[in-house]
Design an enzyme around this catalytic site. Structure first.
Site, PDB file in Angstrom:
ATOM      1  N   GLY A  74       0.835  -1.192   0.000  1.00  0.00           N
ATOM      2  CA  GLY A  74       0.000   0.000   0.000  1.00  0.00           C
ATOM      3  C   GLY A  74       0.868   1.239   0.000  1.00  0.00           C
ATOM      4  N   GLN A  86       2.748   9.936   2.080  1.00  0.00           N
ATOM      5  CA  GLN A  86       4.100   9.374   2.223  1.00  0.00           C
ATOM      6  C   GLN A  86       5.067   9.828   1.123  1.00  0.00           C
ATOM      7  OE1 GLN A  86       2.203   5.383   2.757  1.00  0.00           O
ATOM      8  NE2 GLN A  86       4.054   5.028   3.974  1.00  0.00           N
ATOM      9  N   CYS A  93       5.332  -0.400   7.831  1.00  0.00           N
ATOM     10  CA  CYS A  93       5.086   0.873   7.146  1.00  0.00           C
ATOM     11  C   CYS A  93       6.343   1.261   6.389  1.00  0.00           C
ATOM     12  CB  CYS A  93       4.735   1.937   8.185  1.00  0.00           C
ATOM     13  SG  CYS A  93       4.358   3.542   7.443  1.00  0.00           S
ATOM     14  N   LEU A  94       6.163   1.654   5.142  1.00  0.00           N
ATOM     15  CA  LEU A  94       7.316   2.036   4.325  1.00  0.00           C
ATOM     16  C   LEU A  94       7.977   3.303   4.873  1.00  0.00           C
ATOM     17  CD1 LEU A  94       5.823   1.329   0.786  1.00  0.00           C
ATOM     18  CD2 LEU A  94       7.419  -0.110   2.072  1.00  0.00           C
ATOM     19  N   HIS A 152      -4.940   1.571   7.423  1.00  0.00           N
ATOM     20  CA  HIS A 152      -3.564   2.071   7.613  1.00  0.00           C
ATOM     21  C   HIS A 152      -3.298   3.243   6.654  1.00  0.00           C
ATOM     22  CE1 HIS A 152       0.914   1.239   8.248  1.00  0.00           C
ATOM     23  NE2 HIS A 152       0.921   2.001   7.166  1.00  0.00           N
ATOM     24  N   GLU A 153      -3.666   3.072   5.392  1.00  0.00           N
ATOM     25  CA  GLU A 153      -3.402   4.129   4.392  1.00  0.00           C
ATOM     26  C   GLU A 153      -4.272   5.355   4.646  1.00  0.00           C
ATOM     27  OE1 GLU A 153      -0.810   3.705   2.877  1.00  0.00           O
ATOM     28  OE2 GLU A 153      -0.642   1.537   3.061  1.00  0.00           O
ATOM     29  N   HIS A 194      -2.768   7.538   7.203  1.00  0.00           N
ATOM     30  CA  HIS A 194      -1.711   8.408   6.661  1.00  0.00           C
ATOM     31  C   HIS A 194      -2.312   9.713   6.132  1.00  0.00           C
ATOM     32  CE1 HIS A 194       2.017   6.185   6.945  1.00  0.00           C
ATOM     33  NE2 HIS A 194       1.544   5.119   6.313  1.00  0.00           N
TER      34      HIS A 194
END
Ligand code: K1U
Ligand code: ZN
Length: 169
Positions: A46, A51, A91-92, A133-134, A137
């Site tokens: 994702g 981000q 998480c990236l 999660h996204e 963000h």
């Protein structure tokens, strides 16, 4: 297409609240393409626009094994949610950190697709976790904010050290 830089926690830009996309124009199509290339290259399942330092409500997800099932959600909203589930998240923007987070188990989503059509659907399991999660963000929230203050502070210190090391090389 371009591989974009992913912001690393605790970059303050990760806490910006994204604004609504009011027109799906060439700029939006271009950022979605770049986000897609960035997510697959990372690799991740994702990615949110936040981000990559683009503060509009866009998320992309592909939880498929073959990486051939891309979901693009513009202006996503959770219209209802039910139950609870706990799972390990990564998480990236917080590379190398995996922690257990509690989230709703089933959610109904309303969003626009890349063609600008309104889509509504219900999801559970991994896809539901990833969407939540996204969407966090886009609200400026990183998953480690669900952890205890002590855990969060340890992760923050670790990330600051790691980022400094990376900048020095
Ligand atoms: O938002 C992000 O930083 C992307 C994140 C999505 C996510 C993962 C796990 C739970 C919730 C949301 C990632 O993709 S982290 C990397 C990852 O999970 C993964 C990468 C390659 C293969 C399989 C998983
Ligand atoms: Zn993330």
């Amino acid at each position: 297409m371009t591989i974009l830089d992913i912001l690393n926690y605790p970059d303050p830009r990760l806490h910006k609240v994204a604004s609504i996309v009011d027109e799906i124009n060439s700029e939006i199509i271009s950022i979605v393409r770049d986000m897609t290339e960035t997510m697959y290259a990372a690799p991740g399942i994702g990615l949110s626009a936040t981000q990559v330092n683009y503060h509009k409500k866009i998320i992309i997800i592909d939880i498929s094994e073959k990486k051939d099932d891309l979901l693009i959600l513009i202006n996503p909203e959770i219209v209802s949610s039910d139950g609870q589930q706990e799972s390990q998240e990564g998480c990236l923007s917080v590379p190398g950190i995996y922690e257990t987070v509690k989230r709703a188990s089933e959610i109904s989503i309303r969003a626009l697709n890349i063609e600008g059509d309104v889509i509504e659907f219900a999801v559970d399991g991994k896809l539901s976790i990833c969407i939540q999660h996204e969407m966090d963000h886009l609200m400026g929230k990183v998953f480690i904010e669900y952890l205890s203050p002590l855990k969060k502070s340890r992760i923050k210190t670790k990330m600051i050290k790691k980022n400094k090391k990376f900048e020095a090389t």
